[in-house]
Motif scaffolding. Structure first.
Motif, PDB file in Angstrom:
ATOM      1  N   LYS A 130       7.472  -3.093  18.255  1.00 19.88           N
ATOM      2  CA  LYS A 130       8.907  -2.884  18.047  1.00 19.88           C
ATOM      3  C   LYS A 130       9.778  -3.930  18.735  1.00 19.88           C
ATOM      4  O   LYS A 130      10.998  -3.812  18.762  1.00 19.88           O
ATOM      5  N   ARG A 163       8.961   4.340  19.128  1.00 16.68           N
ATOM      6  CA  ARG A 163       7.773   4.223  19.951  1.00 16.68           C
ATOM      7  C   ARG A 163       7.957   2.962  20.790  1.00 16.68           C
ATOM      8  O   ARG A 163       8.343   1.918  20.262  1.00 16.68           O
ATOM      9  N   LEU A 193      11.842   3.343   9.397  1.00 16.21           N
ATOM     10  CA  LEU A 193      12.724   4.387   8.881  1.00 16.21           C
ATOM     11  C   LEU A 193      13.958   4.517   9.760  1.00 16.21           C
ATOM     12  O   LEU A 193      15.023   4.915   9.295  1.00 16.21           O
ATOM     13  N   GLY A 197       6.902   7.439  11.674  1.00 12.43           N
ATOM     14  CA  GLY A 197       7.414   7.440  10.315  1.00 12.43           C
ATOM     15  C   GLY A 197       6.439   7.947   9.255  1.00 12.43           C
ATOM     16  O   GLY A 197       6.848   8.455   8.217  1.00 12.43           O
ATOM     17  N   TYR A 216      21.557   8.615  16.382  1.00 13.04           N
ATOM     18  CA  TYR A 216      21.911   7.991  15.091  1.00 13.04           C
ATOM     19  C   TYR A 216      23.388   8.212  14.774  1.00 13.04           C
ATOM     20  O   TYR A 216      24.055   7.346  14.218  1.00 13.04           O
ATOM     21  N   LYS A 218       4.450  15.363  14.057  1.00 13.69           N
ATOM     22  CA  LYS A 218       4.956  13.998  13.825  1.00 13.69           C
ATOM     23  C   LYS A 218       4.814  13.141  15.067  1.00 13.69           C
ATOM     24  O   LYS A 218       5.144  13.580  16.156  1.00 13.69           O
ATOM     25  N   ASP A 226       7.211  11.403   8.412  1.00 12.11           N
ATOM     26  CA  ASP A 226       8.429  11.525   7.597  1.00 12.11           C
ATOM     27  C   ASP A 226       8.116  11.273   6.126  1.00 12.11           C
ATOM     28  O   ASP A 226       8.583  11.992   5.250  1.00 12.11           O
TER      29      ASP A 226
HETATM   30  P1  ADP Z   1       7.053   4.030  13.272  1.00  9.75           P
HETATM   31  O1  ADP Z   1       6.499   4.916  12.232  1.00  9.75           O
HETATM   32  O2  ADP Z   1       6.423   2.684  13.318  1.00  9.75           O
HETATM   33  O3  ADP Z   1       7.071   4.659  14.623  1.00  9.75           O
HETATM   34  P2  ADP Z   1       9.569   4.309  11.802  1.00  9.75           P
HETATM   35  O4  ADP Z   1      10.886   3.649  12.004  1.00  9.75           O
HETATM   36  O5  ADP Z   1       8.990   4.240  10.451  1.00  9.75           O
HETATM   37  O6  ADP Z   1       8.586   3.717  12.910  1.00  9.75           O
HETATM   38  O7  ADP Z   1       9.668   5.852  12.117  1.00  9.75           O
HETATM   39  C1  ADP Z   1       9.897   6.354  13.388  1.00  9.75           C
HETATM   40  C2  ADP Z   1      10.300   7.798  13.263  1.00  9.75           C
HETATM   41  O8  ADP Z   1      10.038   8.481  14.486  1.00  9.75           O
HETATM   42  C3  ADP Z   1      11.785   7.996  13.002  1.00  9.75           C
HETATM   43  O9  ADP Z   1      11.961   9.210  12.289  1.00  9.75           O
HETATM   44  C4  ADP Z   1      12.347   8.109  14.422  1.00  9.75           C
HETATM   45  O10 ADP Z   1      13.586   8.765  14.450  1.00  9.75           O
HETATM   46  C5  ADP Z   1      11.265   8.921  15.068  1.00  9.75           C
HETATM   47  N1  ADP Z   1      11.117   8.780  16.527  1.00  9.75           N
HETATM   48  C6  ADP Z   1      10.533   7.771  17.217  1.00  9.75           C
HETATM   49  N2  ADP Z   1      10.544   8.019  18.541  1.00  9.75           N
HETATM   50  C7  ADP Z   1      11.148   9.206  18.702  1.00  9.75           C
HETATM   51  C8  ADP Z   1      11.468  10.031  19.841  1.00  9.75           C
HETATM   52  N3  ADP Z   1      11.160   9.649  21.087  1.00  9.75           N
HETATM   53  N4  ADP Z   1      12.100  11.209  19.622  1.00  9.75           N
HETATM   54  C9  ADP Z   1      12.406  11.588  18.356  1.00  9.75           C
HETATM   55  N5  ADP Z   1      12.145  10.880  17.267  1.00  9.75           N
HETATM   56  C10 ADP Z   1      11.514   9.705  17.422  1.00  9.75           C
END
Ligand code: ADP
Ligand code: GLC
Length: 480
Positions: free
Chosen positions: A309, A304, A385, A19, A368, A16, A22
């Motif tokens: 963002k 990210r 997400l 998102g 969270y 991963k 996910d």
């Molecule tokens: P995007 O896909 O544009 O990055 P989303 O909000 O759809 O944004 O999804 C981001 C996902 O990645 C979420 O599940 C978030 O908790 C996770 N995430 C982003 N950065 C980190 C990090 N540094 N450590 C753990 N989880 C992260």
């Protein structure tokens, strides 16, 4: 039984970066298994955790012609939570520990993956009715299907769906190199197909050849028809408007559940959060070396660290924000300028700001659960997400009204007593600051109202149910 195959570049729990993983990992579980046999195919990256690699079984291997040579394709498989996952193996392409290496390396990697996805089907004895492609990395699947596979009886009639998770990334590169790597003829490189401003474009190919297009929220589906959000493809989006629909993402309500989450210090529900949620805050304050005070408003960011963002708004206002009576907990990696900006403020205000510049599933859940509010002022956001996870954990989102943020966060209205978060319309640092400060006032001065926002946030339903139903209808309609 109808058969669906998801093709994507990442998927939880295997690998991963955002998102996309996910969605690809959680949506297949939501279909009724008597109705759809939904399977998933992703690359077998070296970076997939050992414990999952151990569960994979070798299926078959063969050689496939691409970029003027025969290339090895291995196929592995494993079944997890009732879903069958296939993994395409080739160490040259997928040997790095991260999915993406940037252009031009990713160009051949995902041409290889897309062609392999189609090539393996007869060998794994799975003929999908629909191949559901996600983002630019799989843009060539509909193209290759049209170009060489569809003529064959096995493939005849397979439908494709292309889902846009982020239009910013399209897989664009010089046309000559792309022709050579993909083996696609000149016919495919015209402005009504893969050509894009003189270059070649994988995603555009997928969007031209897919039978249906979806994106991950209604508002983003509208936005991408305009030049500001369209990333140069707004004309194509308009042209295909009747085949384009927005289906908002959900999240996995089992993985993200404050009442059972094993990664957080104290579990809680929408009934007990008033009493129990704060234990997560004080534990996180201790862990991160912040001032320990259950009453202090804590704002979280898990993201990210990129321009998408809204971090330039935050960078602009950071000094001012740090004057407020709040704590800020950041978890993320990305652009160095933002990583260093947060490191700097964490050094300067060490009791107020915590900068965690790395990736951690566990810490993300703890943030969270612990925070009072979650800041996500995106410039654009196809769905998002993180705000859904925040809502689920009773952590009030503060967002900009764009894309999926607009569709999933209902702004607080103090006169009507409605809303699940705070939002502002314009991409403007002062508007953002004003909105954060408005949230601070409600948090400190109207605690009962704040708790009612939390209540509504926690009971809002962003599980997959309704959206999975919409995908089901789309597949049914395509299959006919
Ligand atoms: P995007 O896909 O544009 O990055 P989303 O909000 O759809 O944004 O999804 C981001 C996902 O990645 C979420 O599940 C978030 O908790 C996770 N995430 C982003 N950065 C980190 C990090 N540094 N450590 C753990 N989880 C992260
Ligand atoms: C992309 C988008 C994000 C969306 C995710 C899953 O990474 O940036 O908004 O939630 O895909 O669809």
């Amino acid at each position: 039984m109808k058969k669906i195959l998801f093709a994507a570049s990442e998927c939880v729990p295997f690998i991963k970066t955002g998102g996309l993983a996910d969605v690809v990992g959680s949506l297949p579980k939501e279909f009724q298994s008597e109705y759809f046999d939904c399977r998933v195919v992703i690359p077998k990256y070296a970076g997939i955790k050992e414990k999952f690699k151990e569960q994979m079984e070798f299926v078959t291997s063969f050689y496939m012609d691409l970029n003027w040579r025969d290339q090895y394709v291995g196929v592995f498989k494993c079944v997890l939570d009732g879903i069958t996952f296939y993994f395409i193996d080739n160490e040259e392409h997928f040997g790095g520990d991260k999915p993406y290496a940037g252009m031009p390396w990713d160009l051949e990697k995902f041409a290889f993956f897309s062609k392999a996805v189609l090539s393996i089907l007869p060998l794994i004895d799975f003929r999908p009715d629909v191949i559901h492609c996600h983002d630019w990395q799989t843009g060539l699947v509909p193209v290759y299907l049209n170009e060489r596979f569809q003529g064959n009886e096995f493939y005849h009639g397979i439908k494709t769906v292309m889902t846009i998770h982020n239009l910013k990334f399209q897989g664009v590169w010089g046309m000559d190199a792309m022709k050579s790597i993909t083996g696609l003829s000149d016919y495919y490189f015209t402005p009504d197909k893969l050509e894009f401003k003189g270059d070649g474009n994988y995603l555009k190919g997928g969007l031209v050849y897919a039978d249906a297009i979806t994106t991950v929220s209604n508002t983003y589906a509208e936005e991408i028809k305009t030049p500001f959000y369209g990333e140069g493809l707004d004309g194509l989006m308009q042209a295909r408007a009747k085949d384009l629909r927005g289906i908002v993402n959900g999240i996995d309500y089992t993985d993200y559940n404050p009442s059972t989450d094993a990664m957080i210090v104290k579990n809680y529900t929408e009934k007990s959060f008033r009493r129990d949620k704060k234990a997560n805050k004080t534990a996180l304050q201790k862990k991160l070396g912040l001032e320990v005070d259950a009453k202090k408003m804590m704002i979280g960011i898990v993201s990210r660290l990129t321009d998408q963002k809204g971090f330039d708004l935050i960078a602009y206002m950071m000094e001012e924000l740090c004057q407020d009576d709040i704590q800020l907990v950041v978890l993320g990696t990305g652009d160095e300028k933002y990583e260093n900006m947060f490191r700097h403020f964490a050094w300067k205000y060490d009791k107020k700001v915590a900068a965690n510049i790395f990736y951690s599933e566990e810490l993300s859940h703890q943030i969270y659960a612990a925070c009072d509010a979650f800041l996500m002022p995106s410039l654009f956001e196809p769905c998002g997400l993180s705000q859904l996870m925040s809502l689920r954990y009773g952590t009030v989102p503060i967002v900009r009204e764009t894309g999926g943020l607009k569709d999933t966060v209902q702004p607080y209205n103090e006169y009507e007593g409605t809303g699940t978060g705070f939002s502002f319309a314009n991409y403007n640092a002062h508007e953002m600051l004003g909105t954060v400060r408005y949230a601070e006032r409600i948090y400190y001065d109207k605690k009962r109202d704040w708790n009612k926002i939390v209540d509504r946030a926690m009971t809002a339903d962003f599980s997959w149910g309704a959206s999975a139903q919409q995908y089901q209808e789309l597949y049914d309609w395509l299959i006919g």
